[in-house]
Design a protein around this motif. Structure first.
Motif, PDB file in Angstrom:
ATOM      1  N   VAL A 103       0.486  -0.893  -0.058  1.00 49.08           N
ATOM      2  CA  VAL A 103       0.111  -0.258   0.277  1.00 49.08           C
ATOM      3  C   VAL A 103       0.999   1.345  -0.052  1.00 49.08           C
ATOM      4  N   GLY A 104       0.685   2.261  -0.889  1.00 44.59           N
ATOM      5  CA  GLY A 104       1.315   3.286  -0.890  1.00 44.59           C
ATOM      6  C   GLY A 104      -0.014   4.897  -0.503  1.00 44.59           C
ATOM      7  N   VAL A 105       1.069   5.048   0.844  1.00 45.19           N
ATOM      8  CA  VAL A 105      -0.310   6.454   1.192  1.00 45.19           C
ATOM      9  C   VAL A 105       1.663   7.921   0.566  1.00 45.19           C
ATOM     10  N   ALA A 106       0.702   8.689   0.241  1.00 45.99           N
ATOM     11  CA  ALA A 106       0.536   9.659   0.018  1.00 45.99           C
ATOM     12  C   ALA A 106       0.118  11.038   0.122  1.00 45.99           C
ATOM     13  N   THR A 107       0.729  11.882   0.919  1.00 46.52           N
ATOM     14  CA  THR A 107       0.264  12.942   2.030  1.00 46.52           C
ATOM     15  C   THR A 107       0.411  14.293   1.217  1.00 46.52           C
ATOM     16  N   ASP A 108       0.244  14.404  -0.068  1.00 48.10           N
ATOM     17  CA  ASP A 108       0.457  15.464  -0.476  1.00 48.10           C
ATOM     18  C   ASP A 108      -0.629  15.833  -0.407  1.00 48.10           C
ATOM     19  N   PRO A 109      -0.942  17.274  -1.135  1.00 45.88           N
ATOM     20  CA  PRO A 109      -2.049  17.936  -0.596  1.00 45.88           C
ATOM     21  C   PRO A 109      -2.910  17.534  -1.580  1.00 45.88           C
ATOM     22  N   ASP A 113      -0.270  14.914  -7.542  1.00 46.13           N
ATOM     23  CA  ASP A 113       0.832  15.079  -7.252  1.00 46.13           C
ATOM     24  C   ASP A 113       1.156  14.142  -6.226  1.00 46.13           C
ATOM     25  N   GLY A 114       0.309  13.430  -5.530  1.00 50.84           N
ATOM     26  CA  GLY A 114       0.575  12.040  -4.457  1.00 50.84           C
ATOM     27  C   GLY A 114       0.276  10.767  -5.359  1.00 50.84           C
ATOM     28  N   LEU A 115      -0.319  10.288  -6.484  1.00 51.78           N
ATOM     29  CA  LEU A 115      -0.084  10.271  -7.121  1.00 51.78           C
ATOM     30  C   LEU A 115       0.637   9.694  -8.419  1.00 51.78           C
ATOM     31  N   ARG A 116       1.704  10.848  -8.926  1.00 47.56           N
ATOM     32  CA  ARG A 116       2.195  11.310 -10.025  1.00 47.56           C
ATOM     33  C   ARG A 116       3.753  10.264  -8.811  1.00 47.56           C
ATOM     34  N   TYR A 117       3.839  10.658  -7.861  1.00 46.53           N
ATOM     35  CA  TYR A 117       4.862  10.655  -7.036  1.00 46.53           C
ATOM     36  C   TYR A 117       4.904   9.042  -6.564  1.00 46.53           C
ATOM     37  N   LEU A 118       4.083   8.488  -6.425  1.00 50.55           N
ATOM     38  CA  LEU A 118       3.406   7.313  -5.603  1.00 50.55           C
ATOM     39  C   LEU A 118       3.869   6.028  -7.736  1.00 50.55           C
ATOM     40  N   GLN A 119       3.367   6.549  -8.625  1.00 53.36           N
ATOM     41  CA  GLN A 119       3.925   5.696  -9.947  1.00 53.36           C
ATOM     42  C   GLN A 119       5.328   5.928  -9.885  1.00 53.36           C
ATOM     43  N   GLY A 120       6.302   6.865  -9.434  1.00 53.30           N
ATOM     44  CA  GLY A 120       7.209   7.060 -10.048  1.00 53.30           C
ATOM     45  C   GLY A 120       7.707   5.990  -8.530  1.00 53.30           C
ATOM     46  N   LEU A 121       7.663   5.897  -7.449  1.00 51.70           N
ATOM     47  CA  LEU A 121       8.721   5.062  -6.682  1.00 51.70           C
ATOM     48  C   LEU A 121       8.516   3.455  -7.489  1.00 51.70           C
TER      49      LEU A 121
END
Length: 198
Positions: A103-109, A113-121
């Motif tokens: 599970v990926g949780v991104a606390t971006d506002p 932005d959070g989805l893009r970040y998690l996809q890069g991980l």
């Protein structure tokens, strides 16, 4: 390229070759980044083991809490370590013949932005993104008892016993098997072989 990163990458390639072509009905899928940079999907063996006769089964869940603005993203080896976590949890689940979930949780506002970040991980079975510190998953983990610190990145490895019957689901027990509270702890833990007790 550091020795740690080279070691992680070589182990990931070896595991891909061992697992390629293995499929089970209803399996969850964990994505890999190929040498050419494109993601290729490889079946996750035994990720959907048949529950016991009472409808109960065990699941190992790795939860990564992070953010695109987190300073830990700049730590050498962090992204590779996050990708390796999926393999380690998968291997442990296969050994114990239980389910697993990443599970990926991104606390971006902003959710985008959070989805893009998690996809890069890398690839996750589930993601929760957006909402800042009031993100739904962050609220569950950070602002309810027992709490985890309000900081990112963090990694929790959780073992749950889940019972499913007649359309209802109940968690019969849950135990945090590993809790890492910084990017350096995550990288060091993966470099040490990702030991998980219990």
């Amino acid at each position: 390229m550091s020795t740690v990163i080279r070691s992680l990458l070589s182990r990931r390639i070896d595991r891909r070759s061992l697992l390629a072509g293995v499929a089970l009905p209803g399996a969850l899928y964990l994505g890999l980044r190929s040498a050419g940079g494109r993601d290729q999907v490889t079946p996750s063996p035994l990720s959907r083991a048949i529950p016991g006769s009472d409808g109960a089964h065990v699941e190992l869940t790795a939860i990564l809490l992070s953010s695109s603005t987190c300073a830990g993203n700049t730590l050498p080896g962090f992204t590779e370590a996050v990708q390796e976590i999926g393999w380690r949890v998968q291997e442990l689940a296969v050994e114990r013949q239980v389910l697993h979930r990443i599970v990926g949780v991104a606390t971006d506002p902003l959710a985008a932005d959070g989805l893009r970040y998690l996809q890069g991980l890398g690839e996750f079975h589930e993601v929760v993104a957006g909402g800042g510190w009031t993100n739904f998953a962050a609220m569950q983990l950070m602002w309810t008892e027992p709490r985890v610190p309000a900081q990112v990145p963090q990694l929790l490895i959780d073992r749950r016993v889940i019972h499913e019957s007649s359309g209802s689901v109940a968690i019969l027990g849950s135990k945090v098997m590993q809790h890492l509270r910084s990017a350096s702890e995550i990288v060091d833990w993966v470099a040490a072989g990702s030991p998980i007790e219990g």
